[in-house]
Design an enzyme around this catalytic site. Sequence first.
Site, PDB file in Angstrom:
ATOM      1  N   ARG A 176      -5.233 -23.753   1.212  1.00  0.00           N
ATOM      2  CA  ARG A 176      -4.466 -24.129   2.094  1.00  0.00           C
ATOM      3  C   ARG A 176      -5.124 -25.222   2.983  1.00  0.00           C
ATOM      4  NH1 ARG A 176      -2.040 -18.164   3.378  1.00  0.00           N
ATOM      5  NH2 ARG A 176      -0.416 -18.443   1.737  1.00  0.00           N
TER       6      ARG A 176
ATOM      7  N   ARG B 149       3.400 -19.284   2.832  1.00  0.00           N
ATOM      8  CA  ARG B 149       2.890 -19.866   4.587  1.00  0.00           C
ATOM      9  C   ARG B 149       3.158 -20.871   4.559  1.00  0.00           C
ATOM     10  NH1 ARG B 149       1.857 -14.669   5.593  1.00  0.00           N
ATOM     11  NH2 ARG B 149       1.310 -13.148   4.359  1.00  0.00           N
TER      12      ARG B 149
ATOM     13  N   GLY C 249      -1.025 -11.968  -5.273  1.00  0.00           N
ATOM     14  CA  GLY C 249      -2.699 -11.686  -5.038  1.00  0.00           C
ATOM     15  C   GLY C 249      -2.894  -9.852  -4.880  1.00  0.00           C
TER      16      GLY C 249
ATOM     17  N   ARG D  60      -7.111 -16.858  -8.889  1.00  0.00           N
ATOM     18  CA  ARG D  60      -7.409 -16.916  -8.038  1.00  0.00           C
ATOM     19  C   ARG D  60      -8.346 -15.425  -8.498  1.00  0.00           C
ATOM     20  NH1 ARG D  60      -2.943 -15.612  -4.360  1.00  0.00           N
ATOM     21  NH2 ARG D  60      -5.353 -14.591  -3.050  1.00  0.00           N
TER      22      ARG D  60
ATOM     23  N   ARG E 259       0.820  -0.638   0.265  1.00  0.00           N
ATOM     24  CA  ARG E 259       0.043  -0.244   0.037  1.00  0.00           C
ATOM     25  C   ARG E 259       0.751   1.103   0.207  1.00  0.00           C
ATOM     26  NH1 ARG E 259      -2.443  -4.223   2.415  1.00  0.00           N
ATOM     27  NH2 ARG E 259      -5.150  -4.064   2.261  1.00  0.00           N
TER      28      ARG E 259
ATOM     29  N   LYS F  28      -6.543 -18.708  -1.472  1.00  0.00           N
ATOM     30  CA  LYS F  28      -4.909 -18.560  -1.194  1.00  0.00           C
ATOM     31  C   LYS F  28      -3.723 -18.943  -2.312  1.00  0.00           C
ATOM     32  CE  LYS F  28      -6.391 -15.906   2.100  1.00  0.00           C
ATOM     33  NZ  LYS F  28      -6.456 -14.696   1.671  1.00  0.00           N
TER      34      LYS F  28
ATOM     35  N   ASP G  31      -4.032 -15.321   7.544  1.00  0.00           N
ATOM     36  CA  ASP G  31      -2.800 -16.427   7.076  1.00  0.00           C
ATOM     37  C   ASP G  31      -2.400 -16.975   7.695  1.00  0.00           C
ATOM     38  OD1 ASP G  31      -3.527 -14.212   4.777  1.00  0.00           O
ATOM     39  OD2 ASP G  31      -2.090 -12.609   5.121  1.00  0.00           O
TER      40      ASP G  31
ATOM     41  N   GLN H 275      -8.092  -6.828   0.903  1.00  0.00           N
ATOM     42  CA  GLN H 275      -7.660  -6.461  -0.773  1.00  0.00           C
ATOM     43  C   GLN H 275      -8.661  -5.367  -1.181  1.00  0.00           C
ATOM     44  OE1 GLN H 275      -6.585 -10.400  -1.862  1.00  0.00           O
ATOM     45  NE2 GLN H 275      -4.594  -9.993  -1.136  1.00  0.00           N
TER      46      GLN H 275
HETATM   47  C1  S3P Z   1      -4.203  -8.938   2.354  1.00  0.00           C
HETATM   48  C2  S3P Z   1      -5.385  -9.413   3.118  1.00  0.00           C
HETATM   49  C3  S3P Z   1      -5.944 -10.173   2.864  1.00  0.00           C
HETATM   50  C4  S3P Z   1      -4.525 -11.919   3.345  1.00  0.00           C
HETATM   51  C5  S3P Z   1      -3.470 -11.471   2.300  1.00  0.00           C
HETATM   52  C6  S3P Z   1      -3.085 -10.115   2.494  1.00  0.00           C
HETATM   53  C7  S3P Z   1      -4.333  -7.444   2.025  1.00  0.00           C
HETATM   54  O1  S3P Z   1      -6.679 -10.831   2.136  1.00  0.00           O
HETATM   55  O2  S3P Z   1      -4.458 -13.177   3.133  1.00  0.00           O
HETATM   56  O3  S3P Z   1      -2.170 -12.080   2.947  1.00  0.00           O
HETATM   57  O4  S3P Z   1      -3.145  -7.272   1.974  1.00  0.00           O
HETATM   58  O5  S3P Z   1      -4.752  -6.809   2.071  1.00  0.00           O
HETATM   59  P1  S3P Z   1      -8.278 -10.636   1.313  1.00  0.00           P
HETATM   60  O6  S3P Z   1      -8.080  -9.728   1.331  1.00  0.00           O
HETATM   61  O7  S3P Z   1      -7.785 -11.694   0.152  1.00  0.00           O
HETATM   62  O8  S3P Z   1      -8.560 -11.477   2.723  1.00  0.00           O
END
Ligand code: S3P
Length: 430
Positions: A346, A390, A97, A125, A28, A342, A315, A172
């Site tokens: 997982r 992970r 992702g 994904r 970010r 993920k 996570d 996200q």
């Molecule tokens: C993340 C949000 C999570 C997390 C990922 C990082 C982020 O995913 O599992 O490793 O940086 O916003 P989701 O938004 O899909 O829950």
Amino acid sequence: MTELAFPGGMGPLTGRLRVPGDKSISHRAVLLAARAEGRSELRRLSSGLDVARTIGAIAACGARVEGSAGEEGTITVIGGRSMLREPAAVIDVGNSGTAIRLLTGWSATFPWLTVLQGDASIAERPMGRVVEPLRAMGARIDGRDDGRLPPLIVRGGGLVGIDYRLPVASAQVKAAVLLAGLGSDGDTTVREDVPTRAHTEELLAACGADIEVGTGWVTVRRSELSPLFLEIPADPSQAAFWVVAACLVPGSDLVLEDTYVGQARAGFLDVLRRMGADISFEQVDESRQTADIRVRSGPLHSTTVGGREVPGLIDEIPVLAVAAARAAGVTTFADAAELRVKESDRVSSVVSALRAIGVTAEPRPDGLVVHGNGGPPFAGGKVDARGDHRVAMAMAIAGLDAAGPTVVAGWESVATSYPGFEEDLHRCVS
Ligand code: S3P
């Protein structure tokens, strides 16, 4: 595929460790620095390949990036509207992702074409969760399966704010919509029923964006951002590996320095405390939302993980499952169907890896059940991380004091988030 062997029989974890800069904050910070007018400085940015992809993306869009990420490094970003332009080539997010979902929202504000693709795992994904709200804001986005799968082709510009309730608890998705809101007419509001990590709203405020935050909602308006000067706190998701290791290996007494413990990131500590772990905070810094986490080894017992706490520890479930496998009793992880989408599925990869080292574990549609052995080290064995960083690191922790060697196949995946994992292991294991 790289295999790494952990010999087992390692001694206690002691001393102090500062794990790498937080990955979620790093992605970010890079994206906001690129939008901000002028020169931002980001210290201790995550040095993993995932964040390197986001850095590559902003550079491909014209931002000037200098310096190096990592513990002693500072990245300088010179950004702003006068610098940014249409990327001339496809942007490859690798295995990340977070990069592809955040970049989809970020690029949607610009009046040009952006094409985003990633590796074989990214290609499977779900992207509909970001594409749907961004289309509702006016972005033209295409992709495989009508935009549900990458590659994604984004034609941005001309966006209008929306009022959006998250259908899945996903930081996200929240971030993608808020980043798009920065370049949209009118208000963009995101509402969430369950709190997710708050880094986007925290960093938007730090850049002087026009933002309001209430309980369960965030509103952002079109904003010019000021540069960011940020020292990234240590990543709680990486600290979690060492916290569990120190719980399990007898005689351990370890401090994880300067770790972010803000909204929806420290849930794994609550679970471990519920299991009887000896965990305390030292040096709490309210303004940075960080603490030094002190962990001492001791016996664990089973618990049930589920409901509203899940987004705040999703996570960490692979390594919590390792803790559960050494606890007394049966631990259930429920309401965690997101585990299925993920970096690997997982549920399946963790259950298979645990079984490979002699643990009884069962998959569930929305999680897993782990039968704890009540304390003794695992036997060791050969596990397949299935390309998932992970899972690889969780199984390395399982192997630390195992009776025999633990071989982790697919170790190269660890470089996506924690290239210094082995170095840190040698720093704190006596
Ligand atoms: C993340 C949000 C999570 C997390 C990922 C990082 C982020 O995913 O599992 O490793 O940086 O916003 P989701 O938004 O899909 O829950």
